[in-house]
Write an enzyme that holds these catalytic residues in place. Sequence first.
Site: not given
Ligand SMILES: NC(=O)c1ccc[n+]([C@@H]2O[C@H](COP(=O)([O-])OP(=O)(O)OC[C@H]3O[C@@H](n4cnc5c(N)ncnc54)[C@H](OP(=O)(O)O)[C@@H]3O)[C@@H](O)[C@H]2O)c1
Length: 242
Positions: A12, A90, A155, A158-159, A187
């Site tokens: 990702g 990620n 979710y 899984t975490k 974030i």
């Molecule tokens: N955002 C936050 O504030 C926050 C807070 C706590 C934890 N996190 C963790 O940080 C990480 C990144 O967060 P984020 O908000 O940037 O996530 P996001 O925007 O939802 O992006 C998730 C990524 O996962 C990839 N993905 C999802 N399903 C997929 C699949 N079936 N096959 C391949 N790739 C897949 C997507 O790729 P494509 O777009 O190319 O499909 C995307 O790059 C995650 O593990 C999330 O749980 C984030």
Amino acid sequence: MELRNKVALVTGGAVRLGRALTLALVAEGARVIIHYGRSSSAAGELLAEITARGAEAIALQADLQQPDAVRALIERAATHFGPPELLINNAAIFEPGNWDDTTEENWERHFAINLKAPFFLSQAFAKQLPPGRRGHIINIADWRGERPGTDHVAYTLTKAGIIALTKSLALALAPDIQVNAIAPGLILPPPGREQSYLDSKAAHIPAQRTGSPEEIARAMLFLLHSDFVTGEVLHVTGGEQL
Ligand SMILES: NC(=O)c1ccc[n+]([C@@H]2O[C@H](COP(=O)([O-])OP(=O)(O)OC[C@H]3O[C@@H](n4cnc5c(N)ncnc54)[C@H](OP(=O)(O)O)[C@@H]3O)[C@@H](O)[C@H]2O)c1
């Protein structure tokens, strides 16, 4: 670990947090394999930006819900710059579901993408690393994995699983491979939500602000530069989990 010329796979890695992780690794001189699922144009643009800087990277598509695609990803990645030495798990999905309305489909999709894929990627990563070569796995978790609430049940589980996996693999893969997790807080707003949604939540946490993707990237670099930290969960939350 010195990161120059190291080969890194970021799942990702084309958008949002993953993009910041990719750019931080590139800035350290690593050669990055940017994995993406659906974000092909974002991956292409990021690749162009990186190569324009004279750095090396490639982008590989794989649907992490498909076990065959997960199994093949490390092997495909290794054909470009040699065996990956850094694996950044990620990619994840974050979809609603309480105890009474979580469907089997919601459960299975979360577990396939958020937990099963990181496990089998880690397994393939560890097996392909040449004997004696040092490596790192960084799992992007969430503080909610340690303090579950009642929402986003699949979710959150899984975490919790990825935190347990981090500690299990840290034991199994020592001393050559260090395995750590980062537990981010507020974030970036989930897709479809405005920044104001996060800001209203941030008013109630100790830091009284949201974090940035670059703060997650700095935490990742700290863990990768360390030769003595393993099995750790680094909270980057502004104290939210407290
Ligand atoms: N955002 C936050 O504030 C926050 C807070 C706590 C934890 N996190 C963790 O940080 C990480 C990144 O967060 P984020 O908000 O940037 O996530 P996001 O925007 O939802 O992006 C998730 C990524 O996962 C990839 N993905 C999802 N399903 C997929 C699949 N079936 N096959 C391949 N790739 C897949 C997507 O790729 P494509 O777009 O190319 O499909 C995307 O790059 C995650 O593990 C999330 O749980 C984030």
